[in-house]
Design an enzyme around this catalytic site. Structure first.
Site, mmCIF file in Angstrom:
data_model
loop_
_atom_site.group_PDB
_atom_site.id
_atom_site.type_symbol
_atom_site.label_atom_id
_atom_site.label_comp_id
_atom_site.label_asym_id
_atom_site.label_seq_id
_atom_site.Cartn_x
_atom_site.Cartn_y
_atom_site.Cartn_z
ATOM 1 N N GLY A 88 -40.642 -3.296 -105.541
ATOM 2 C CA GLY A 88 -39.208 -3.075 -105.430
ATOM 3 C C GLY A 88 -38.623 -2.964 -106.822
ATOM 4 O O GLY A 88 -39.299 -3.223 -107.823
ATOM 5 N N MET A 111 -35.817 -3.953 -109.876
ATOM 6 C CA MET A 111 -35.270 -5.210 -110.382
ATOM 7 C C MET A 111 -34.209 -5.683 -109.386
ATOM 8 O O MET A 111 -33.512 -4.869 -108.785
ATOM 9 C CB MET A 111 -34.612 -4.996 -111.752
ATOM 10 C CG MET A 111 -35.573 -4.579 -112.848
ATOM 11 S SD MET A 111 -36.698 -5.879 -113.346
ATOM 12 C CE MET A 111 -35.604 -6.994 -114.194
ATOM 13 N N ASN A 112 -34.110 -6.976 -109.217
ATOM 14 C CA ASN A 112 -33.072 -7.579 -108.381
ATOM 15 C C ASN A 112 -33.229 -7.270 -106.886
ATOM 16 O O ASN A 112 -32.253 -7.303 -106.152
ATOM 17 C CB ASN A 112 -31.684 -7.171 -108.877
ATOM 18 C CG ASN A 112 -30.652 -8.253 -108.630
ATOM 19 O OD1 ASN A 112 -30.989 -9.371 -108.281
ATOM 20 N ND2 ASN A 112 -29.392 -7.913 -108.814
ATOM 21 N N GLY A 157 -35.413 -9.023 -104.971
ATOM 22 C CA GLY A 157 -35.821 -10.254 -104.305
ATOM 23 C C GLY A 157 -37.327 -10.466 -104.264
ATOM 24 O O GLY A 157 -37.818 -11.248 -103.442
ATOM 25 N N LYS A 158 -38.069 -9.798 -105.134
ATOM 26 C CA LYS A 158 -39.529 -9.942 -105.137
ATOM 27 C C LYS A 158 -39.964 -11.380 -105.410
ATOM 28 O O LYS A 158 -40.811 -11.913 -104.695
ATOM 29 C CB LYS A 158 -40.148 -9.000 -106.179
ATOM 30 C CG LYS A 158 -39.929 -7.519 -105.895
ATOM 31 C CD LYS A 158 -40.525 -6.631 -106.961
ATOM 32 C CE LYS A 158 -40.007 -6.883 -108.358
ATOM 33 N NZ LYS A 158 -38.569 -6.669 -108.562
ATOM 34 N N GLU A 169 -44.892 -10.203 -110.723
ATOM 35 C CA GLU A 169 -44.887 -9.309 -111.897
ATOM 36 C C GLU A 169 -46.218 -8.563 -112.035
ATOM 37 O O GLU A 169 -46.757 -8.390 -113.123
ATOM 38 C CB GLU A 169 -44.557 -10.093 -113.181
ATOM 39 C CG GLU A 169 -43.269 -10.875 -113.125
ATOM 40 C CD GLU A 169 -42.009 -10.020 -113.044
ATOM 41 O OE1 GLU A 169 -42.094 -8.773 -113.186
ATOM 42 O OE2 GLU A 169 -40.923 -10.588 -112.840
ATOM 43 N N GLN A 218 -46.921 -5.546 -111.985
ATOM 44 C CA GLN A 218 -46.908 -4.309 -112.765
ATOM 45 C C GLN A 218 -47.560 -4.492 -114.130
ATOM 46 O O GLN A 218 -48.027 -3.537 -114.740
ATOM 47 C CB GLN A 218 -45.474 -3.769 -112.934
ATOM 48 C CG GLN A 218 -44.582 -4.561 -113.851
ATOM 49 C CD GLN A 218 -43.827 -5.680 -113.154
ATOM 50 O OE1 GLN A 218 -44.083 -5.979 -111.985
ATOM 51 N NE2 GLN A 218 -42.868 -6.285 -113.846
ATOM 52 N N CYS A 264 -28.177 0.200 -104.699
ATOM 53 C CA CYS A 264 -27.810 0.659 -106.033
ATOM 54 C C CYS A 264 -26.639 -0.163 -106.568
ATOM 55 O O CYS A 264 -25.726 -0.530 -105.828
ATOM 56 C CB CYS A 264 -27.433 2.140 -105.972
ATOM 57 S SG CYS A 264 -26.865 2.840 -107.537
#
EC number: 2.7.1.21
Length: 192
Positions: A9, A11-12, A14-15, A84, A86, A141
């Site tokens: 997802g 940023m922001n 809720g991961k 994290e 990525q 967004c």
């Protein structure tokens, strides 16, 4: 049969909350979880998974020296979770696949799909290629009500479209945006 999951997802989205919720659910049932986070994420101290709403938990630090397969083989958890993701390398993603395939332990990796320039991170690239199941964690967004699919890097409220791929930050540095708002801000930045 265990699977390798990649839940991505912006940023922001809720991961980290989702990671912490999943850890809690396993542990509440008396099940063992190994929680990992890459050493590069030092926003709240290295080795800590922290959500924007303040929940946090200590995690095992992933760096070049760790052998996650060996650790999983020794610890025998019911599940492995990563925040994290990525920031993982190709070799580390391969270790996760090996855990699933040889130890039959499910692995759920959470992370960003792409950076603020729309380029895939190394870990995300290999997770998208190797994961058994890919799931999107959605948010809206920052500027409109469409689904956010991109991360916009900002400095002092100004959108940035060049720079190093990795810059650790939160709402002060990144906003979740839809493709249309991203393109609009990029076009406006190039007119300056």
């Amino acid at each position: 049969m265990a699977k390798l999951y990649f839940r991505y997802g912006t940023m922001n989205s809720g991961k980290s909350i989702e990671v912490l919720r999943t850890v809690h659910n396993y542990e509440e049932q008396g099940k063992k979880v190994l929680l990992f986070t890459p050493s590069v994420d030092d926003r709240h101290g290295i080795g800590t998974v922290t959500s924007r709403i303040g929940m946090q938990k200590k995690a095992i630090i992933i760096d070049d020296r760790i052998d996650m397969v060996e650790l999983a083989s020794t610890e025998k958890p019911n599940c492995i979770l990563l925040d994290e993701a990525q920031f993982l390398t190709k070799a580390q993603v391969q270790q996760l696949a090996d855990i699933v395939d040889t130890l039959d332990i499910p692995v759920i990796a959470y992370g960003l799909r792409a950076d603020f320039m729309g380029v895939l991170f190394e870990g995300s690239y290999h997770l998208l290629a190797m994961a058994d199941k890919i799931e999107e964690i959605k948010t809206v967004c920052w500027f409109c009500d469409k689904k956010a699919i991109m991360n916009m890097r900002c400095k002092d409220g100004v959108a940035l479209f060049e720079g190093e791929q990795i810059q650790i930050g939160g709402n002060e540095s990144y906003l979740p945006v839809c493709r249309k708002c991203y393109a609009s801000k990029r076009k406006a930045a190039h007119k300056l």
